[in-house]
Write an enzyme that holds these catalytic residues in place. Structure first.
Site, PDB file in Angstrom:
ATOM      1  N   ARG A 181       0.594  -1.369   0.231  1.00  0.00           N
ATOM      2  CA  ARG A 181      -0.134  -0.190  -0.246  1.00  0.00           C
ATOM      3  C   ARG A 181       0.357   0.928   0.037  1.00  0.00           C
ATOM      4  O   ARG A 181       0.110   2.518  -1.007  1.00  0.00           O
ATOM      5  CB  ARG A 181      -0.748  -0.290   0.955  1.00  0.00           C
ATOM      6  CG  ARG A 181      -1.636   1.168   1.070  1.00  0.00           C
ATOM      7  CD  ARG A 181      -2.444   1.523   3.058  1.00  0.00           C
ATOM      8  NE  ARG A 181      -2.163   2.836   3.070  1.00  0.00           N
ATOM      9  CZ  ARG A 181      -0.791   3.453   3.633  1.00  0.00           C
ATOM     10  NH1 ARG A 181       0.006   3.623   4.141  1.00  0.00           N
ATOM     11  NH2 ARG A 181      -1.200   5.380   4.346  1.00  0.00           N
ATOM     12  N   HIS A 239       2.596   6.484  -2.115  1.00  0.00           N
ATOM     13  CA  HIS A 239       3.163   7.278  -2.220  1.00  0.00           C
ATOM     14  C   HIS A 239       4.636   7.444  -3.132  1.00  0.00           C
ATOM     15  O   HIS A 239       4.821   7.178  -3.900  1.00  0.00           O
ATOM     16  CB  HIS A 239       4.292   7.339  -0.857  1.00  0.00           C
ATOM     17  CG  HIS A 239       3.483   7.492   0.390  1.00  0.00           C
ATOM     18  ND1 HIS A 239       2.699   8.334   0.906  1.00  0.00           N
ATOM     19  CD2 HIS A 239       2.867   6.369   1.225  1.00  0.00           C
ATOM     20  CE1 HIS A 239       1.767   8.731   2.070  1.00  0.00           C
ATOM     21  NE2 HIS A 239       2.293   7.146   2.175  1.00  0.00           N
TER      22      HIS A 239
END
EC number: 3.1.-.-
Length: 133
Positions: A97, A102
């Site tokens: 994730r 990011h």
């Protein structure tokens, strides 16, 4: 089980179903960017909902204050609410994730395929354990 957990479980189930529907046999996954985005977004949502549930339980049961998303699952395992292997797998999902959200590095699609084919049941196992509490 309160409404927060019930709603998060519903989110996880909906996202798993969506992943399974759009992924299909996986033959188009590496060529179809929209399909990739859909699967990755729904994996993120599953992961976020699991983190939210873990944080909620940690807070409710006063198990400690996690210093990171991964710590949320560590605390559950340390208090025997989930198994260590499940905790480890969910912590790996947090890593996936983090990369997806990011852009720490390019997301390896082979890892995403592996998760879809072999680890969606980790989310289901987490749901089953939480519902049994």
């Amino acid at each position: 089980m309160n409404d927060i957990i019930i709603n998060k479980i519903a989110t996880i189930k909906r996202c798993i179903k969506r992943i399974q529907q759009v992924y299909g046999d996986g033959s188009q996954f590496k060529q179809d960017f929209t399909l990739q985005d859909s699967v990755i977004l729904n994996l993120q949502r599953c992961c976020e909902a699991c983190i939210d549930i873990a944080n909620h339980i940690n807070r409710q049961q006063q198990l400690g204050i996690p210093q990171s998303s991964r710590d949320s699952f560590t605390l559950l395992a340390q208090n025997n609410l989930i198994t260590q292997p499940l905790s480890d797998n969910l912590k790996k999902m947090v890593g996936l994730r983090n990369i997806a959200v990011h852009d720490y590095q390019e997301l390896n699609l082979d890892i995403v395929v592996h998760v879809v084919q072999h680890h969606l049941e980790d989310f289901e196992q987490f749901i089953d354990v939480i519902k049994a509490e």
